[in-house]
Design a protein around this motif. Structure first.
Motif, PDB file in Angstrom:
ATOM      1  N   LEU A  33      75.660-102.355   5.873  1.00 32.62           N
ATOM      2  CA  LEU A  33      74.433-103.142   5.783  1.00 32.62           C
ATOM      3  C   LEU A  33      74.571-104.466   6.518  1.00 32.62           C
ATOM      4  CD1 LEU A  33      71.583-103.357   4.594  1.00 32.62           C
ATOM      5  CD2 LEU A  33      72.594-104.376   2.545  1.00 32.62           C
ATOM      6  N   THR A  34      75.744-105.085   6.447  1.00 31.19           N
ATOM      7  CA  THR A  34      75.959-106.388   7.074  1.00 31.19           C
ATOM      8  C   THR A  34      76.522-106.269   8.492  1.00 31.19           C
ATOM      9  OG1 THR A  34      78.169-106.526   6.059  1.00 31.19           O
ATOM     10  CG2 THR A  34      76.330-107.507   4.854  1.00 31.19           C
ATOM     11  N   TYR A  35      76.755-105.029   8.949  1.00 27.91           N
ATOM     12  CA  TYR A  35      77.337-104.815  10.275  1.00 27.91           C
ATOM     13  C   TYR A  35      76.321-105.152  11.363  1.00 27.91           C
ATOM     14  CZ  TYR A  35      79.154-102.238  14.324  1.00 27.91           C
ATOM     15  OH  TYR A  35      79.589-101.874  15.569  1.00 27.91           O
ATOM     16  N   LYS A  36      76.749-105.908  12.334  1.00 34.23           N
ATOM     17  CA  LYS A  36      75.896-106.258  13.462  1.00 34.23           C
ATOM     18  C   LYS A  36      76.308-105.426  14.663  1.00 34.23           C
ATOM     19  CE  LYS A  36      74.962-111.014  11.996  1.00 34.23           C
ATOM     20  NZ  LYS A  36      75.040-112.457  12.375  1.00 34.23           N
ATOM     21  N   SER A  37      75.403-104.560  15.087  1.00 32.34           N
ATOM     22  CA  SER A  37      75.707-103.691  16.223  1.00 32.34           C
ATOM     23  C   SER A  37      75.933-104.515  17.479  1.00 32.34           C
ATOM     24  CB  SER A  37      74.557-102.702  16.468  1.00 32.34           C
ATOM     25  OG  SER A  37      74.344-101.902  15.337  1.00 32.34           O
ATOM     26  N   GLU A  38      76.850-104.045  18.290  1.00 33.47           N
ATOM     27  CA  GLU A  38      77.070-104.705  19.572  1.00 33.47           C
ATOM     28  C   GLU A  38      75.852-104.503  20.462  1.00 33.47           C
ATOM     29  OE1 GLU A  38      80.594-103.267  21.358  1.00 33.47           O
ATOM     30  OE2 GLU A  38      81.910-103.864  19.730  1.00 33.47           O
ATOM     31  N   GLU A  39      75.542-105.506  21.236  1.00 34.19           N
ATOM     32  CA  GLU A  39      74.447-105.380  22.188  1.00 34.19           C
ATOM     33  C   GLU A  39      74.839-104.386  23.281  1.00 34.19           C
ATOM     34  OE1 GLU A  39      71.443-106.726  22.098  1.00 34.19           O
ATOM     35  OE2 GLU A  39      71.904-107.640  20.159  1.00 34.19           O
TER      36      GLU A  39
END
Length: 373
Positions: A33-39
């Protein structure tokens, strides 16, 4: 009034299962849920080979293969392995090959030796691949957008050898479809969260990628060629590490899939997956089995507590507390993983899922024969 020995034991089981449940929710699944996908990379970097294995998939290929071939990516090829089809797949692919220069067709003839379910077809597709970075999907799948390959392309980090994607099922009416989509959601939350945690244990062949060299340096599927399933999850289980594996969950990186429409077909599919799971690494089997068993016991213990006057209110309070905590996590994950329509059904489907998983596990003990298609 003191609790009896039975009540103490029951309360202890319920509290322990509650703690285990919250561990997975707060210390594993919350990571996703808190994971930020790499651009995505600003411009496509390296060429890609997409591999699709098809056995009697003429109808699905007609509708979905053009969407794969239409990806907005400058340098890629699509290898479709026709695995002994008799439904017109061969003729269809011949026509597609004339219309699309990116398409390469590999045919597995009837009677070919050493066939072991889908693994032989996948191996033939990998051997035919021109490029090092291989992206896998199925004939009954279609990418969420034309940017799918841009999202699934090889990351610049030279240590990355394997990428785990996500593939939701198409929404159809009925309880079975809701259960299938929720089970897919739970499976994805689990394997993606554990990958973030540094313990990748599986992936799904509908949407994943890895290096061609990773496949050959580990002798392909040699370690588990004797079973028809596991071309995706067993390969990941054996060769994924905390440092060589990344995930992609962005909307454009997703691949949608057509779900089973009958309970029998779905049980057959889950039987294949259950058979492969028996060959997971021991630590993975212990963790995953414990997760299902303790979640199931949690509901059983809660129901049992409700029959004891001294335990009724504390059990309800603990159950409501768990539901509140988990409701801050899973509905948001359902939206992130493209299932917003299941948000309000979460508590009911959560119970039904674990009843089904236990039932399927018992059924798998007695039903031995499994095959790809």
């Amino acid at each position: 009034m003191e609790l009896t020995l039975v009540e103490l034991c029951l309360a202890g089981v319920f509290i322990f299962c509650f703690i285990v449940q919250l561990y997975f929710s707060l210390f594993v699944h919350l990571r996703l849920l808190t994971y930020k996908s790499e651009e995505p990379l600003p411009t496509p970097q390296k060429p890609i080979t997409v591999i699709i294995c098809a056995r009697n998939e003429a109808k699905n290929l007609t509708g979905f293969l053009p969407q794969v071939l239409a990806q907005d990516y400058p340098d890629f090829e699509v290898v479709v392995v026709n695995d002994r089809s008799w439904d017109g797949t061969e003729e269809l692919l011949e026509q597609f090959a004339k219309d699309y220069s990116r398409l390469k067709v590999v045919t597995v003839a009837e009677g070919t030796k050493f066939i072991a379910g889908k693994k032989f077809a996948v191996t033939m597709g990998i051997k035919a691949a021109t490029h090092e970075w291989l992206v896998f999907t199925d004939a009954d799948c279609f990418p969420a957008s034309v940017n799918w390959l841009s999202e699934m392309q090889q990351p610049p980090d030279e240590h990355t050898e394997l990428m785990l994607g996500y593939s939701p099922y198409v929404h159809k009416s009925g309880l079975l479809n809701a259960l299938i989509r929720f089970e897919t959601f739970f499976t994805a939350v689990n394997y993606l969260s554990f990958a973030i945690k540094g313990m990748p244990y599986m992936g799904v062949g509908r949407n994943m990628a890895y290096q061609k060299s990773l496949f050959f340096k580990n002798k392909g599927f040699a370690a588990h060629m004797h079973i028809p399933s596991g071309d995706d999850d067993l390969f990941v289980n054996a060769h994924a590490t905390p440092t060589n594996t990344v995930i992609r969950v962005a909307k454009d990186a997703q691949v949608w899939s057509e779900p089973n429409t009958s309970l029998g077909a779905y049980l057959k599919q889950k039987k294949r997956h259950f058979g492969a799971g028996k060959l997971y690494k021991t630590k993975h089997k212990v963790i995953l089995t414990s997760q299902i068993v303790f979640q199931f016991l949690y509901y059983i213990a809660f129901a049992a507590c409700c029959f004891f006057k001294m335990l009724l209110l504390p059990a309800i309070a603990l159950f409501v507390l768990s539901l509140i905590i988990r409701s801050f996590i899973y509905p948001k994950l359902l939206r992130r993983l493209s299932y917003p329509g299941l948000v309000w059904w979460f508590p009911i489907l959560d119970i039904l899922l674990f009843v089904f998983l236990v039932f399927n596990g018992i059924l798998s003990i007695f039903v031995k024969k499994i095959q790809w298609k």
